[in-house]
Design a protein around this motif. Structure first.
Motif, PDB file in Angstrom:
ATOM      1  N   GLU A  48       0.829  -1.205   0.000  1.00  0.00           N
ATOM      2  CA  GLU A  48       0.000   0.000   0.000  1.00  0.00           C
ATOM      3  C   GLU A  48       0.862   1.253   0.000  1.00  0.00           C
ATOM      4  OE1 GLU A  48      -3.176   2.342  -0.333  1.00  0.00           O
ATOM      5  OE2 GLU A  48      -3.285   0.147  -0.338  1.00  0.00           O
ATOM      6  N   ARG A  49       1.953   1.226   0.742  1.00  0.00           N
ATOM      7  CA  ARG A  49       2.841   2.399   0.766  1.00  0.00           C
ATOM      8  C   ARG A  49       3.529   2.592  -0.587  1.00  0.00           C
ATOM      9  NH1 ARG A  49       4.298  -0.241   5.655  1.00  0.00           N
ATOM     10  NH2 ARG A  49       3.112   0.624   7.414  1.00  0.00           N
ATOM     11  N   ILE A  50       3.880   1.500  -1.240  1.00  0.00           N
ATOM     12  CA  ILE A  50       4.465   1.610  -2.573  1.00  0.00           C
ATOM     13  C   ILE A  50       3.464   2.260  -3.522  1.00  0.00           C
ATOM     14  CG2 ILE A  50       5.350   0.312  -4.553  1.00  0.00           C
ATOM     15  CD1 ILE A  50       6.316  -1.803  -2.453  1.00  0.00           C
ATOM     16  N   ALA A  51       2.203   1.878  -3.404  1.00  0.00           N
ATOM     17  CA  ALA A  51       1.161   2.487  -4.232  1.00  0.00           C
ATOM     18  C   ALA A  51       1.050   3.981  -3.953  1.00  0.00           C
ATOM     19  CB  ALA A  51      -0.176   1.787  -3.981  1.00  0.00           C
ATOM     20  N   LEU A  52       1.100   4.368  -2.685  1.00  0.00           N
ATOM     21  CA  LEU A  52       1.027   5.786  -2.324  1.00  0.00           C
ATOM     22  C   LEU A  52       2.228   6.557  -2.865  1.00  0.00           C
ATOM     23  CD1 LEU A  52      -0.218   5.509   1.370  1.00  0.00           C
ATOM     24  CD2 LEU A  52      -1.527   6.330  -0.598  1.00  0.00           C
ATOM     25  N   ALA A  56       2.197   9.569  -5.615  1.00  0.00           N
ATOM     26  CA  ALA A  56       2.823  10.858  -5.300  1.00  0.00           C
ATOM     27  C   ALA A  56       3.913  11.200  -6.313  1.00  0.00           C
ATOM     28  CB  ALA A  56       3.397  10.826  -3.889  1.00  0.00           C
ATOM     29  N   ALA A  57       4.659  10.183  -6.752  1.00  0.00           N
ATOM     30  CA  ALA A  57       5.688  10.404  -7.765  1.00  0.00           C
ATOM     31  C   ALA A  57       5.070  10.911  -9.060  1.00  0.00           C
ATOM     32  CB  ALA A  57       6.467   9.112  -8.013  1.00  0.00           C
ATOM     33  N   HIS A  58       3.954  10.306  -9.458  1.00  0.00           N
ATOM     34  CA  HIS A  58       3.261  10.772 -10.653  1.00  0.00           C
ATOM     35  C   HIS A  58       2.862  12.236 -10.522  1.00  0.00           C
ATOM     36  CE1 HIS A  58       1.935   6.343 -11.513  1.00  0.00           C
ATOM     37  NE2 HIS A  58       3.107   6.613 -12.058  1.00  0.00           N
ATOM     38  N   GLY A  98       4.288 -12.232 -20.927  1.00  0.00           N
ATOM     39  CA  GLY A  98       2.965 -12.080 -21.516  1.00  0.00           C
ATOM     40  C   GLY A  98       1.817 -12.544 -20.646  1.00  0.00           C
ATOM     41  N   SER A  99       2.106 -13.191 -19.521  1.00  0.00           N
ATOM     42  CA  SER A  99       1.045 -13.683 -18.646  1.00  0.00           C
ATOM     43  C   SER A  99       0.634 -12.609 -17.645  1.00  0.00           C
ATOM     44  CB  SER A  99       1.511 -14.936 -17.900  1.00  0.00           C
ATOM     45  OG  SER A  99       2.487 -14.594 -16.935  1.00  0.00           O
ATOM     46  N   SER A 100      -0.508 -12.824 -16.987  1.00  0.00           N
ATOM     47  CA  SER A 100      -0.972 -11.864 -15.985  1.00  0.00           C
ATOM     48  C   SER A 100      -0.036 -11.813 -14.784  1.00  0.00           C
ATOM     49  CB  SER A 100      -2.392 -12.219 -15.524  1.00  0.00           C
ATOM     50  OG  SER A 100      -2.416 -13.491 -14.887  1.00  0.00           O
ATOM     51  N   ALA A 101       0.769 -12.867 -14.586  1.00  0.00           N
ATOM     52  CA  ALA A 101       1.672 -12.922 -13.433  1.00  0.00           C
ATOM     53  C   ALA A 101       2.724 -11.828 -13.481  1.00  0.00           C
ATOM     54  CB  ALA A 101       2.354 -14.291 -13.354  1.00  0.00           C
ATOM     55  N   VAL A 102       3.047 -11.314 -14.675  1.00  0.00           N
ATOM     56  CA  VAL A 102       4.098 -10.300 -14.780  1.00  0.00           C
ATOM     57  C   VAL A 102       3.533  -8.897 -14.966  1.00  0.00           C
ATOM     58  CG1 VAL A 102       5.801 -11.949 -15.608  1.00  0.00           C
ATOM     59  CG2 VAL A 102       4.412 -10.700 -17.273  1.00  0.00           C
ATOM     60  N   ARG A 103       2.248  -8.735 -14.719  1.00  0.00           N
ATOM     61  CA  ARG A 103       1.650  -7.400 -14.718  1.00  0.00           C
ATOM     62  C   ARG A 103       1.830  -6.765 -13.343  1.00  0.00           C
ATOM     63  NH1 ARG A 103      -4.320  -7.462 -17.093  1.00  0.00           N
ATOM     64  NH2 ARG A 103      -4.000  -5.246 -16.665  1.00  0.00           N
ATOM     65  N   VAL A 104       2.019  -5.462 -13.307  1.00  0.00           N
ATOM     66  CA  VAL A 104       2.185  -4.760 -12.030  1.00  0.00           C
ATOM     67  C   VAL A 104       0.938  -4.983 -11.183  1.00  0.00           C
ATOM     68  CG1 VAL A 104       2.509  -2.522 -10.911  1.00  0.00           C
ATOM     69  CG2 VAL A 104       3.719  -3.037 -13.040  1.00  0.00           C
ATOM     70  N   ALA A 105       1.149  -5.327  -9.930  1.00  0.00           N
ATOM     71  CA  ALA A 105       0.056  -5.722  -9.041  1.00  0.00           C
ATOM     72  C   ALA A 105      -0.722  -4.519  -8.526  1.00  0.00           C
ATOM     73  CB  ALA A 105       0.606  -6.521  -7.858  1.00  0.00           C
ATOM     74  N   GLU A 106      -2.011  -4.750  -8.289  1.00  0.00           N
ATOM     75  CA  GLU A 106      -2.835  -3.770  -7.620  1.00  0.00           C
ATOM     76  C   GLU A 106      -2.386  -3.657  -6.154  1.00  0.00           C
ATOM     77  OE1 GLU A 106      -3.850  -6.412  -9.245  1.00  0.00           O
ATOM     78  OE2 GLU A 106      -4.906  -5.646 -11.000  1.00  0.00           O
ATOM     79  N   PRO A 107      -2.465  -2.510  -5.549  1.00  0.00           N
ATOM     80  CA  PRO A 107      -3.106  -1.262  -6.007  1.00  0.00           C
ATOM     81  C   PRO A 107      -2.128  -0.257  -6.608  1.00  0.00           C
ATOM     82  CG  PRO A 107      -2.670  -1.089  -3.669  1.00  0.00           C
ATOM     83  CD  PRO A 107      -2.137  -2.442  -4.098  1.00  0.00           C
ATOM     84  N   PRO A 109      -0.509   2.138  -9.019  1.00  0.00           N
ATOM     85  CA  PRO A 109      -0.953   2.755 -10.268  1.00  0.00           C
ATOM     86  C   PRO A 109       0.159   2.782 -11.313  1.00  0.00           C
ATOM     87  CG  PRO A 109      -0.434   4.469  -8.660  1.00  0.00           C
ATOM     88  CD  PRO A 109      -0.250   3.143  -7.957  1.00  0.00           C
ATOM     89  N   VAL A 110      -0.219   2.574 -12.554  1.00  0.00           N
ATOM     90  CA  VAL A 110       0.729   2.617 -13.667  1.00  0.00           C
ATOM     91  C   VAL A 110       0.194   3.597 -14.709  1.00  0.00           C
ATOM     92  CG1 VAL A 110       1.912   1.302 -15.463  1.00  0.00           C
ATOM     93  CG2 VAL A 110       1.389   0.217 -13.270  1.00  0.00           C
ATOM     94  N   THR A 111       1.055   4.517 -15.163  1.00  0.00           N
ATOM     95  CA  THR A 111       0.648   5.468 -16.189  1.00  0.00           C
ATOM     96  C   THR A 111       1.482   5.253 -17.447  1.00  0.00           C
ATOM     97  OG1 THR A 111       2.240   7.222 -15.659  1.00  0.00           O
ATOM     98  CG2 THR A 111       0.202   7.133 -14.349  1.00  0.00           C
ATOM     99  N   GLU A 112       1.087   5.930 -18.518  1.00  0.00           N
ATOM    100  CA  GLU A 112       1.812   5.808 -19.779  1.00  0.00           C
ATOM    101  C   GLU A 112       3.228   6.366 -19.679  1.00  0.00           C
ATOM    102  OE1 GLU A 112      -0.443   7.682 -22.834  1.00  0.00           O
ATOM    103  OE2 GLU A 112      -1.993   6.109 -22.868  1.00  0.00           O
ATOM    104  N   GLN A 113       3.460   7.251 -18.708  1.00  0.00           N
ATOM    105  CA  GLN A 113       4.788   7.836 -18.540  1.00  0.00           C
ATOM    106  C   GLN A 113       5.751   6.904 -17.814  1.00  0.00           C
ATOM    107  OE1 GLN A 113       1.867   9.742 -17.946  1.00  0.00           O
ATOM    108  NE2 GLN A 113       2.163  10.460 -20.043  1.00  0.00           N
ATOM    109  N   ASP A 114       5.227   5.867 -17.158  1.00  0.00           N
ATOM    110  CA  ASP A 114       6.077   4.929 -16.438  1.00  0.00           C
ATOM    111  C   ASP A 114       6.883   4.074 -17.419  1.00  0.00           C
ATOM    112  OD1 ASP A 114       4.724   5.960 -14.297  1.00  0.00           O
ATOM    113  OD2 ASP A 114       3.818   4.063 -13.669  1.00  0.00           O
TER     114      ASP A 114
END
Length: 209
Positions: A48-52, A56-58, A98-107, A109-114
């Motif tokens: 959760e802190r990583i998500a925060l 904030a970085a964005h 290509g699998s869902s396992a290597v997608r960034v986990a919730e919560p 956030p990922v933006t196009e600038q990342d």
């Protein structure tokens, strides 16, 4: 609380990047290949802190990079020279390209600038990947390191960042490892010698002004 001037100088958004390490569904998600680590990342509040921090970085204009560990279905190019790699081949959830396992986990956030940097081999998010070159091209001088695990990839990233001439900042409550009491011991006895150890709240204060 007011920002720490010394830390704020290190965390100038124009010359700082935030790195999340292996914060992917197959590692810290609900269907993790490493359920003990995933549970610790979530129950400790690190995820959760990583998500925060990412949000904030964005907002502050800090470049975000997500380091993802994966492997080809045929395993070509992957390491097999350590017990850790051989054990990963037998796990019920595999970090396949290509699998869902290597997608960034919730919560998180990922933006196009990342920037998402994927590696097929090794232990380090920096060595043998594009991260070092990307940071140089972006004019980055400080790398904020978050993610998992405090056992292997996080210290690897900090050491490599320092060896490459970057300042490393570690929000100690935004990393996780197993067992739970290993992480603070590793931070106190190892990472504190080569990086600026802080908290997520102190980083957030700096970026929110």
């Amino acid at each position: 609380m007011p920002p720490d001037d010394r830390l704020a100088a290190q965390l100038d958004p124009a010359t700082t990047a935030l790195l999340t390490i292996e914060c992917q569904r197959g590692i810290v998600g609900e269907e993790s290949a490493l359920p003990e680590l995933a549970q610790e990342a979530r129950e400790s509040g690190a995820l959760e802190r990583i998500a925060l921090l990412t949000g904030a970085a964005h907002q502050a204009g800090v470049q975000v990079l997500h380091a993802v560990a994966e492997r080809r279905p045929d395993g070509k190019g992957a390491n097999r020279n350590a017990r850790l790699f051989r054990a990963a081949e037998r796990l019920p959830v595999r970090q396949l390209t290509g699998s869902s396992a290597v997608r960034v986990a919730e919560p998180i956030p990922v933006t196009e600038q990342d920037l998402i940097v994927r590696r097929l081999h090794g232990l380090s998010p920096l060595a043998g990947t594009d991260v070092g070159a990307l940071l140089r091209n972006l004019g980055v001088r400080t790398l904020v390191v978050t993610g998992v695990s405090a056992n292997v990839a996080v210290p690897n990233a900090v050491f490599d960042a320092v060896n490459l001439g970057y300042r490393a900042v570690v929000p100690a409550d935004a990393i996780a490892g197993v067992p739970a009491d290993y992480t603070p011991a590793m931070v106190r006895n190892t990472l504190s010698l080569v990086s600026t150890v802080t908290t997520s709240e102190e980083v957030l204060v700096c970026w929110k002004g």
